[in-house]
Design a protein around this motif. Structure first.
Motif, PDB file in Angstrom:
ATOM      1  N   THR A 277       7.293  -6.013 -18.947  1.00 54.58           N
ATOM      2  CA  THR A 277       7.188  -5.904 -20.410  1.00 54.58           C
ATOM      3  C   THR A 277       8.533  -6.121 -21.074  1.00 54.58           C
ATOM      4  OG1 THR A 277       5.346  -4.337 -20.143  1.00 54.58           O
ATOM      5  CG2 THR A 277       6.426  -4.438 -22.290  1.00 54.58           C
ATOM      6  N   GLU A 278       9.590  -5.529 -20.487  1.00 53.45           N
ATOM      7  CA  GLU A 278      10.933  -5.726 -21.033  1.00 53.45           C
ATOM      8  C   GLU A 278      11.365  -7.185 -20.929  1.00 53.45           C
ATOM      9  OE1 GLU A 278      12.859  -3.610 -22.655  1.00 53.45           O
ATOM     10  OE2 GLU A 278      11.228  -2.157 -22.549  1.00 53.45           O
ATOM     11  N   VAL A 279      10.999  -7.850 -19.831  1.00 49.97           N
ATOM     12  CA  VAL A 279      11.343  -9.264 -19.689  1.00 49.97           C
ATOM     13  C   VAL A 279      10.659 -10.094 -20.767  1.00 49.97           C
ATOM     14  CG1 VAL A 279      11.083 -11.286 -18.195  1.00 49.97           C
ATOM     15  CG2 VAL A 279      11.808  -9.117 -17.221  1.00 49.97           C
ATOM     16  N   LEU A 280       9.378  -9.821 -21.001  1.00 47.55           N
ATOM     17  CA  LEU A 280       8.641 -10.587 -22.005  1.00 47.55           C
ATOM     18  C   LEU A 280       9.143 -10.307 -23.418  1.00 47.55           C
ATOM     19  CD1 LEU A 280       5.035 -10.275 -20.540  1.00 47.55           C
ATOM     20  CD2 LEU A 280       6.523 -12.277 -20.514  1.00 47.55           C
ATOM     21  N   LYS A 281       9.726  -9.124 -23.627  1.00 44.78           N
ATOM     22  CA  LYS A 281      10.339  -8.856 -24.927  1.00 44.78           C
ATOM     23  C   LYS A 281      11.593  -9.710 -25.134  1.00 44.78           C
ATOM     24  CE  LYS A 281       8.795  -4.072 -25.561  1.00 44.78           C
ATOM     25  NZ  LYS A 281       9.229  -2.650 -25.646  1.00 44.78           N
ATOM     26  N   LEU A 282      12.302  -9.991 -24.035  1.00 45.72           N
ATOM     27  CA  LEU A 282      13.513 -10.797 -24.131  1.00 45.72           C
ATOM     28  C   LEU A 282      13.208 -12.275 -24.311  1.00 45.72           C
ATOM     29  CD1 LEU A 282      15.610  -9.068 -21.306  1.00 45.72           C
ATOM     30  CD2 LEU A 282      15.911  -8.820 -23.773  1.00 45.72           C
ATOM     31  N   GLY A 283      12.017 -12.710 -23.917  1.00 45.59           N
ATOM     32  CA  GLY A 283      11.644 -14.109 -24.057  1.00 45.59           C
ATOM     33  C   GLY A 283      10.509 -14.466 -23.117  1.00 45.59           C
TER      34      GLY A 283
ATOM     35  N   GLY B 293       0.792  -1.224   0.000  1.00 42.77           N
ATOM     36  CA  GLY B 293       0.000   0.000   0.000  1.00 42.77           C
ATOM     37  C   GLY B 293       0.817   1.263   0.000  1.00 42.77           C
ATOM     38  N   VAL B 294       2.073   1.219  -0.482  1.00 41.72           N
ATOM     39  CA  VAL B 294       2.893   2.435  -0.556  1.00 41.72           C
ATOM     40  C   VAL B 294       2.267   3.366  -1.598  1.00 41.72           C
ATOM     41  CG1 VAL B 294       5.171   3.353  -1.102  1.00 41.72           C
ATOM     42  CG2 VAL B 294       4.956   1.184   0.125  1.00 41.72           C
ATOM     43  N   PRO B 295       1.999   4.643  -1.237  1.00 41.43           N
ATOM     44  CA  PRO B 295       1.323   5.541  -2.189  1.00 41.43           C
ATOM     45  C   PRO B 295       2.196   5.879  -3.383  1.00 41.43           C
ATOM     46  CG  PRO B 295       2.049   6.737  -0.231  1.00 41.43           C
ATOM     47  CD  PRO B 295       2.298   5.290   0.052  1.00 41.43           C
ATOM     48  N   GLY B 296       1.538   6.214  -4.496  1.00 40.35           N
ATOM     49  CA  GLY B 296       2.252   6.634  -5.695  1.00 40.35           C
ATOM     50  C   GLY B 296       2.050   5.642  -6.827  1.00 40.35           C
ATOM     51  N   ASN B 297       1.989   6.172  -8.075  1.00 39.32           N
ATOM     52  CA  ASN B 297       1.807   5.345  -9.263  1.00 39.32           C
ATOM     53  C   ASN B 297       3.126   4.867  -9.844  1.00 39.32           C
ATOM     54  OD1 ASN B 297      -0.987   5.686  -9.158  1.00 39.32           O
ATOM     55  ND2 ASN B 297      -0.896   7.586 -10.316  1.00 39.32           N
ATOM     56  N   GLU B 298       4.268   5.366  -9.324  1.00 41.94           N
ATOM     57  CA  GLU B 298       5.544   5.007  -9.932  1.00 41.94           C
ATOM     58  C   GLU B 298       5.852   3.525  -9.773  1.00 41.94           C
ATOM     59  OE1 GLU B 298       6.363   6.762  -5.816  1.00 41.94           O
ATOM     60  OE2 GLU B 298       5.157   7.232  -7.582  1.00 41.94           O
ATOM     61  N   TRP B 299       5.367   2.910  -8.665  1.00 39.58           N
ATOM     62  CA  TRP B 299       5.643   1.478  -8.472  1.00 39.58           C
ATOM     63  C   TRP B 299       4.855   0.644  -9.470  1.00 39.58           C
ATOM     64  CZ3 TRP B 299       9.836   1.392  -5.991  1.00 39.58           C
ATOM     65  CH2 TRP B 299      10.103   2.290  -4.954  1.00 39.58           C
ATOM     66  N   THR B 300       3.608   1.016  -9.712  1.00 33.20           N
ATOM     67  CA  THR B 300       2.816   0.301 -10.720  1.00 33.20           C
ATOM     68  C   THR B 300       3.451   0.418 -12.097  1.00 33.20           C
ATOM     69  OG1 THR B 300       0.822   0.773  -9.432  1.00 33.20           O
ATOM     70  CG2 THR B 300       0.519   0.132 -11.724  1.00 33.20           C
ATOM     71  N   ASP B 301       3.866   1.617 -12.462  1.00 32.05           N
ATOM     72  CA  ASP B 301       4.517   1.817 -13.763  1.00 32.05           C
ATOM     73  C   ASP B 301       5.815   1.019 -13.856  1.00 32.05           C
ATOM     74  OD1 ASP B 301       2.454   3.553 -14.271  1.00 32.05           O
ATOM     75  OD2 ASP B 301       3.593   5.351 -13.732  1.00 32.05           O
ATOM     76  N   MET B 302       6.536   0.922 -12.736  1.00 35.53           N
ATOM     77  CA  MET B 302       7.802   0.197 -12.738  1.00 35.53           C
ATOM     78  C   MET B 302       7.565  -1.291 -12.987  1.00 35.53           C
ATOM     79  SD  MET B 302      10.711   0.189  -9.755  1.00 35.53           S
ATOM     80  CE  MET B 302      10.674   1.966  -9.702  1.00 35.53           C
ATOM     81  N   ILE B 303       6.520  -1.870 -12.371  1.00 32.28           N
ATOM     82  CA  ILE B 303       6.216  -3.290 -12.597  1.00 32.28           C
ATOM     83  C   ILE B 303       5.879  -3.527 -14.066  1.00 32.28           C
ATOM     84  CG2 ILE B 303       4.643  -5.154 -12.008  1.00 32.28           C
ATOM     85  CD1 ILE B 303       4.271  -3.823  -9.280  1.00 32.28           C
ATOM     86  N   ILE B 304       5.033  -2.671 -14.612  1.00 29.17           N
ATOM     87  CA  ILE B 304       4.619  -2.843 -16.010  1.00 29.17           C
ATOM     88  C   ILE B 304       5.831  -2.722 -16.937  1.00 29.17           C
ATOM     89  CG2 ILE B 304       3.212  -1.855 -17.847  1.00 29.17           C
ATOM     90  CD1 ILE B 304       1.243  -0.977 -15.681  1.00 29.17           C
ATOM     91  N   GLU B 305       6.677  -1.729 -16.688  1.00 30.80           N
ATOM     92  CA  GLU B 305       7.848  -1.509 -17.535  1.00 30.80           C
ATOM     93  C   GLU B 305       8.808  -2.702 -17.455  1.00 30.80           C
ATOM     94  OE1 GLU B 305      11.642   1.578 -17.825  1.00 30.80           O
ATOM     95  OE2 GLU B 305      10.103   1.849 -16.300  1.00 30.80           O
ATOM     96  N   ALA B 306       9.102  -3.161 -16.229  1.00 25.83           N
ATOM     97  CA  ALA B 306      10.079  -4.239 -16.063  1.00 25.83           C
ATOM     98  C   ALA B 306       9.578  -5.546 -16.663  1.00 25.83           C
ATOM     99  CB  ALA B 306      10.397  -4.412 -14.579  1.00 25.83           C
TER     100      ALA B 306
END
Length: 1498
Positions: free
Chosen positions: A1404-1410, A1389-1402
């Protein structure tokens, strides 16, 4: 949107702002933010445009968002400051100094002139607010900047002088701040040092100011004396320092020789100096010279008498208090009573002092009246009646006092007020209060308080408002501080519509008022401006009223009203919140706050506040607002196809609106809202509509309970509600429009009774007549014309000419009418006029680029003309919103593209399918479609096809089954056969082979796919002969050579399975002789030769296979394996290693080839093989991939590490690997619910490891550090010994620091490491910059200390390092660790949208690699945290929980969260399916977890 499009949109926004087209600028910026929500420039442009449009709340929000994104950029701060400067809003004024302070910090290093300008503004604010300490600090900051620039000392002196002038005002405040005073003295001292020449006129004036400042500071008396003496030494003819010293001596009572000398010197310079005479008189008084004392008292008495005659009563009272006890009592009586003593003197003095003095003087009856008057002024009527044992029947003493001074009007006023305060009876008796007040007014026409009470009498008793108004006006003219009279006069003037007089009174008071006073005048003028619509002026006046009394909740409510009418919703919300805080029982404040949130679109918050009101009482406006909010929320859910939740909200809205209607059945708006709520159900599928409606509303007996209605019945209730509203207000065109749309909704239902009154055509005619009625009443409303056009072109009427006329009229009324343009284009498209349809849709797109219907129209046109942009257009419609037509169109094109296997290598396929993630997007959108439209078999077939591609086998099975069930009730034989074939394929994939055989046999079995599917189903069911027959039938209908090749290969495999080797060879040879041979047949032929040790056959097949060139990934792996096997069969062992190495070199990202190489090298080329390292690395790879005995009992990490330990028992690295394998096995047992069988081994193995070779132990310690319990002390000792041998070894130092840090952290949970220790750890890692494990470890240390930002930076550093080194697996590891860190914060429950964006970004990059099951798990858990109840969450978790080829750990974790999701949704059917799957997999822990959830919820 690409980067170029973003730049183009921003450029368009900039040009629009430059041309003052601010609305267009907002549109461009919103288009940018829709796909790039953190664009700094877009937010700044929105703030600027909204500010120019006077949308202050929107501008403030935009600027603050920009500031959050880039706090070091100036643009947003400047915009925020400009907005606050030009907006007269109290909350903006409060925040403006903070904005200025931030600008000062940013300008300090870039633009000094701007910095000075902002400091000047900040100084003005602090000066006006009298915040002297902040003012001092700002000036010190300015002076410091100037000193750093080495400016001229004259400029610096000028700044110090200005600072002293500004801060000198703080000395006049009651509460003085010591810190501010010290800053002031310091500024004086610095200025004195810089001043030149000395002595001089400027220096003399400044010295006098310095002395004056010190004289007001009691704590700095020594400095004051020194300053005075210093000034006298420089300027001996100046009397001012002597006056200051004399005043000091008089106050302190010092009468020494120095003081007398000072008094004398002052008289020498100024003979008429009062201070000098007073000082010498005081000295004489101490020497018993009473003549001086007597003359002093006489002076006070004379001064009081003069002030009394001037009617300066307050000043007279002060003079009397100075000489009160020095006068004789008889002298007081003579002066104050027989000379016409005024009651205001007693009123202005303290009650206690007045009563004590009057008690001492008890000679005359008038003193009793005075004492009673003193009590009366304090509101103590009972005490006034008890004075000198008086009672209401003994008022003769008051009358006697008045008779002794028959010309004193104040005594009669006293009697009149006493009668007035005694109660209602004496007020109405004209002979008492009224008579005495009139007599007082005649005797003393200048006594304002008499006229005030006469005004009270005429207003409250006589009800003569004109005379009352005149009395109040006269009282106020006599005493302009009489707030009660002034307020009453203004109120009466406004009641009589004499606004000019009222405003004149208010203006005169306000002009003379000081800040924080005249509340009544400010508030009344504010209410006047609020009434006439001048909201900005009303806000300013009400703010001034609140400065006088910040705790007045009524004034806060009025201010909220002013803000609300000014459209400043945020400020209004704060004002009403403050009013509710001061007066919690005020329902109005809560209602207005809820209404504002409703206006702002915050419906859920508004619902909560409306419910707070309705829980206390049935307040009709609150019930109405509650119903509106619930209806709005329902419409939002419908847009997202969440129909069940929408129906529940509609049901609640109907219940609440009916409560309001029961209380006020005469209100048309309530019936209209009820009609809207009932009509809203027409959007969803009829099967999902079951609405619980109150019995009276459903037309049933009011005494019965609520009744459940279906969709048609609910729409019928809506029709009756609209009719009731029209009965109350028949001339309202919007009601006729709503009724017409209700009829249109009823006509669109597929099921209706046989009664002609409810036939679709008749309902459409009724709808048309209602819309025509609305247009007759209001022909300038474009929405009425548009609705009539839609009804006219609908099936059943199809009056296309009238529809076209209506749409054109709608456009003529409102040219910027995107809906009418889109409908006109739809009409043209329906009639086949593609060119006109394209033009209409194009205009609609230019008017509103985010309107989805016009994009759907363009997509349909592109589909008709065969454009390549068709799929892209349909995809764009699904991104804009969920529209049924757009969803189905996009799903159709995705499925069509997937079925066309010839274009898999094309750029168009890679973009449309792979890069756009088309399969998942289409599956999600189509799932929403099928939940709303459950009668479309084509949609279910496409959904099943997409689910198959996503490996969602169970969901695919359900979709195909639903399609088959729908088609069985229809007459489409071909579609049913296709659906049955797909259903059979899904059953076979799911493992239900017998059922698949039954389904396939129910088809005509004329298509190749059906025959091949039947053969495969027979094979998997163990019916090999039947499978062979089915394949032979399929071979007969095969058309292409490739199809025949695949069938022959399958037949060969079946023949080999039955032991017919020759037949299998014959079939495979026949397959290889075809014109289009397939690599699979050659692989089978090669494998057949290898199995039977036929090297010639295997070599020939492999040669033919190599001639085919590039192959798929699977074929490449199998080709390498078979080649190596052939070489081994031929005895060429050295070539085995070379072949595997060549394959790895060509495909370095293929882990299967690496695993093959690691097995082949030690077996076939032991000279180059390091068996220990091969086994060790194989075991580590298996650990990294999660391979444990529960997944594979033969090939797992534990067995590999055991072999490595047996081979090399002296190598500590193998023991460390064995520890890791044991830890993995224990974790696997814990997850599956089994008891761990290897408990306590870690400590034992650690002890063995630590006593092995010390230097080698250091090298491999990183394999297990951080995974296991606290290492023993001997481990640290080992590192210390190694450091003694090699003190410069960075790896050894790193390992030592890791052990020491691990001991600190594990010795006491929650240990906080000092900053020095963290810095030391960071420096140690920097000595090993290429050690990826070290960066990961440092990130974990930062995470354990709560330093999340530093942990993220460490992971990003490791990711950058892995990218530079080209380490694919390390990149994946860093990204997954980063995602795991962010996921932990989201779940905490840490406030802020940056953690959600970080999960999506990371991820997505992993799935691009394989492929990565862990990345998919993290995405699913993110959905669970953010959207727990969403369908997408369930789909993601089901995809992982039911997957066959994913690690067991991933499947188990996803199963736990899926079970929690289903429990929250109370979906018992899916829970049973999940539990059955868990029993089949042996997941005991999930079953226990279900028991716990079931017991806790019961």
């Amino acid at each position: 949107m690409s980067n170029k499009e973003v730049k183009a949109a921003l450029k368009s926004a900039r040009e629009a702002i430059k041309n003052k087209e601010f609305k267009d600028a907002l549109k461009h910026c919103k288009a940018v933010l829709k796909l790039e929500k953190n664009n700094y420039n877009a937010w700044v442009f929105i703030g600027l445009a909204a500010s120019e449009l006077e949308h202050t709340d929107q501008a403030q929000t935009a600027y603050k968002k920009a500031v959050e994104l880039e706090p070091e950029q100036l643009l947003a701060w400047q915009g925020l400051a400009n907005l606050y400067e030009k907006t007269d809003q109290w909350d903006f004024k409060i925040e403006l100094p903070n904005i200025y302070q931030r600008l000062v910090e940013l300008y300090a290093s870039s633009d000094k002139n701007k910095c000075y300008e902002i400091i000047s503004k900040l100084s003005d604010i602090y000066q006006s607010d009298k915040e002297y300490l902040k003012l001092a600090k700002v000036w010190l900051q300015l002076i410091q900047v100037k000193e750093e620039e080495a400016v001229d000392k004259n400029e610096l002196l000028q700044l110090l002088q200005q600072m002293t002038q500004l801060l000198s005002d703080c000395l006049n405040e009651e509460e003085r701040d010591n810190e501010t005073q010290q800053h002031l003295i310091t500024a004086f001292e610095k200025a004195m040092v810089l001043m030149d020449p000395v002595p001089g006129e400027q220096h003399k004036k400044f010295s006098a100011d310095y002395v004056k400042c010190l004289s007001k500071l009691p704590k700095d008396e020594p400095k004051m004396i020194v300053a005075c003496e210093s000034m006298l030494s420089l300027y001996p003819n100046q009397s001012y320092p002597l006056e200051v010293l004399c005043s000091h001596y008089l106050k302190t009572g010092v009468q020494n020789e120095g003081a007398v000398s000072c008094f004398s010197r002052l008289l020498d310079l100024a003979p008429n100096s009062g201070l000098g005479h007073l000082g010498l008189g005081t000295k004489a008084l101490h020497a018993l010279c009473y003549i001086s004392r007597l003359s002093s008292s006489t002076g006070w008495c004379s001064l009081a008498e003069a002030q009394f005659k001037m009617q300066r009563y307050s000043d007279c009272a002060m003079s009397c208090s100075q000489g009160w006890f020095t006068l004789l009592y008889h002298y007081v009586i003579q002066i104050f009573f027989y000379s016409g003593f005024s009651m205001n003197i007693i009123c202005s003095c303290n009650l206690g002092h007045a009563c004590v003095a009057l008690h001492q003087i008890n000679v005359y009856p008038v003193l009793g009246a005075l004492k009673g008057r003193a009590y009366l002024n304090k509101g103590q009527v009972d005490e006034a009646l008890k004075v000198e044992n008086l009672s209401p029947t003994e008022l003769c003493l008051f009358l006697k006092a008045a008779s002794q001074s028959p010309d004193c009007g104040e005594y009669y006023f006293f009697l009149g007020r006493l009668y007035w305060d005694m109660g209602e009876e004496t007020r109405k008796d004209r002979s008492k209060a009224h008579t005495h007040l009139l007599k007082a007014a005649k005797l003393d026409p200048h006594l304002g308080c008499v006229f005030r009470y006469l005004g009270h009498y005429y207003r409250q008793v006589a009800n003569d408002h004109s005379r009352s108004r005149g009395c109040y006006k006269k009282a106020f003219e006599m005493d302009n501080t009489d707030a009660e009279s002034g307020a009453a006069s203004v109120d009466l003037s406004m009641e009589q519509d004499d606004m000019d007089t009222a405003l004149a009174i208010l203006q005169s008071v306000i002009e003379k008022a000081t800040p924080g006073s005249a509340k009544w005048a400010w508030m009344r003028r504010g209410l006047y401006y609020l009434k006439i619509g001048e909201y900005q002026q009303a806000v300013a006046d009400l703010q001034a009223a609140l400065r006088a009394d910040p705790e007045d909740w009524v004034c806060w409510e009025c201010l909220g009203e002013a803000y609300l009418n000014r459209r400043s919703f945020t400020a209004a919300l704060k004002a009403f919140g403050k009013a509710h805080q001061l007066q919690p029982s005020s329902i109005y404040s809560v209602y207005q706050a809820a209404a504002i949130k409703q206006t702002l679109g915050k419906f859920r918050e508004a619902v909560a506040e409306y419910l707070q009101i309705t829980a206390q009482q049935d307040y009709v406006p609150a019930l109405k607002g509650l119903g509106e909010c619930q209806l709005s929320l329902a419409k939002c859910l419908m847009e997202d196809c969440r129909d069940k939740g929408a129906i529940e909200l509609i049901q609640q809205a109907i219940q609440n609106l009916f409560r309001a209607v029961e209380m006020r059945p005469d209100m048309s708006c309530l019936w209209k809202l009820l009609g809207d709520a009932c009509t809203a159900v027409g959007t969803v599928t009829p099967n999902s509509v079951q609405v619980l409606v109150p019995a009276p509303l459903a037309g049933l007996d009011p005494n019965t309970q609520s009744h459940t209605l279906n969709q048609a019945q609910t729409l019928k209730v809506g029709e009756r509600c609209y009719a009731r509203a029209l009965k109350l207000m028949p001339e309202v065109p919007s009601l006729w429009n709503d009724l017409g749309l209700n009829y249109y909704r009823q006509s669109s239902l597929s099921s209706f009774t046989e009664d002609n009154l409810t036939s679709p055509s008749l309902l459409l005619e009724k709808a048309q007549q209602c819309l025509k009625k609305a247009i007759m009443m209001d022909s300038d409303n474009h929405s009425y014309w548009n609705a009539l056009g839609v009804i006219s072109m609908s099936k059943g009427l199809e009056n296309f000419a009238l529809a076209q006329h209506c749409f054109i009229k709608s456009i003529q009324v409102e040219p910027n009418n995107v809906v009418a343009w889109t409908n006109l284009g739809t009409l043209y498209l329906k009639n086949g006029n593609i060119e006109l349809a394209h033009k209409a849709f194009k205009i609609a797109q230019s008017l509103e680029p985010l309107y989805v219907n016009c994009w759907i129209g363009q997509a349909l046109i592109a589909e008709r003309v065969g454009s390549y942009d068709t799929m892209d257009l349909f995809r764009h419609t699904t991104e804009l919103s969920t529209h049924m037509e757009g969803v189905k169109g996009y799903a159709y094109w995705v499925c069509s593209t997937l079925l066309d296997k010839s274009n898999r290598d094309s750029e168009l396929y890679r973009y449309n399918i792979v890069q756009m993630n088309a399969i998942s997007a289409a599956q999600v959108a189509l799932s929403k479609y099928t939940e709303r439209i459950q009668s479309d078999p084509d949609a279910f077939i496409m959904l099943g096809f997409l689910n198959e591609h996503l490996q969602l086998k169970r969901q695919a099975l359900k979709a195909y089954k639903r399609a088959v069930d729908l088609l069985k009730s229809m007459s489409s034989t071909e579609e049913l056969a296709f659906a049955l074939g797909s259903y059979g394929r899904a059953l076979c994939t799911f493992g239900q082979s017998e059922e698949a055989v039954r389904v396939y046999n129910s088809t005509p079995l004329q298509e190749l796919s059906d025959l091949a599917g039947l053969a495969l189903a027979y094979c998997r069911a163990g019916l090999i002969p039947e499978s062979i027959k089915a394949y032979e039938r399929a071979l007969a209908v095969a058309y292409t050579e490739k199809e025949k090749a695949y069938i022959l290969t399958a037949l060969a495999l079946l023949q080999h399975r039955q032991g017919n080797l020759d037949s299998a060879k014959t079939l495979l040879f026949k397959c290889s002789m075809l014109k289009e041979p397939i690599s699979e047949s050659l692989l089978c032929l090669c494998a057949l030769g290898l199995v039977h040790s036929d090297a010639t056959l295997a070599a020939a097949a492999l040669t033919e296979l190599l001639k085919q060139g590039s192959a798929s990934v699977n074929v490449t792996e199998q080709q390498c394996l078979l080649t190596c096997a052939l070489l081994a069969l031929q005895g060429n062992y050295s070539a085995v290693q070379r072949e595997a190495s060549r394959a790895v070199h060509s495909n370095p990202g293929n882990p299967s080839l690496w695993a093959l190489l690691s097995r082949l090298v030690p077996q076939y080329y032991p000279k180059k093989a390091n068996v220990r390292l091969a086994l060790l690395y194989s075991g580590v790879n298996q650990l990294a991939s999660g391979r444990h005995s529960g997944e594979d009992s033969h090939r797992n990490a534990l067995k590999t590490m055991q072999r490595a330990v047996l081979l090399c028992p002296d190598d500590p690295a193998t023991w460390a690997g064995l520890m890791a394998a044991c830890h993995t096995e224990n974790t696997s047992c814990y997850l599956s619910g089994a008891a761990p069988s290897r408990q306590g081994l870690e400590q034992t193995l650690m002890s063995v490891t630590c006593f092995r070779q010390k230097l080698r132990q250091v090298k491999y310690y990183k394999l297990h550090v951080g995974l296991f319990p606290l290492p023993g002390p001997s481990c640290s000792a080992c590192f210390v010994q190694v450091l003694n041998v090699s003190p410069e070894h960075p790896a050894v130092m790193l390992s030592l620091r890791q052990v020491q840090c691990q001991r600190l952290l594990l010795a006491g949970r929650g240990t906080v490491l000092p900053d020095s220790v963290l810095e030391q750890l960071h420096n140690t890692v920097m000595l090993n910059p290429t050690n990826l494990g070290a960066w990961h470890w440092l990130a974990e240390v930062f995470r354990s200390q709560g330093l999340l930002v530093q942990a993220v930076m460490a992971y990003r550093q490791s990711l950058q390092l892995a990218s530079q080194l080209g380490l694919h697996s390390s990149q994946v590891a860093s990204l997954l660790r980063l995602a795991l860190l962010a996921l932990g914060n989201c779940m905490a429950g840490v406030p802020g949208n940056e953690w959600t964006d970080m999960i999506i970004e990371a991820t997505t990059e992993v799935l691009k690699l394989g492929s990565s099951p862990m990345a998919l798990l993290f995405q699913a858990l993110l959905h669970y945290v953010t959207k727990m109840a969403a369908r997408e969450t369930r789909r993601l978790l089901e995809r992982l929980a039911y997957a066959q080829d994913y690690p067991v750990t991933v499947a188990q974790v996803s199963s736990w969260y899926l079970l929690r999701h289903l429990h929250a949704k109370n979906d018992q059917e899916l829970i049973n399916v999940l539990l059955q799957h868990a029993k089949m997999k042996g997941d005991k822990r999930l079953l226990e977890f279900h028991s716990l959830l079931a017991s806790s919820s019961s």
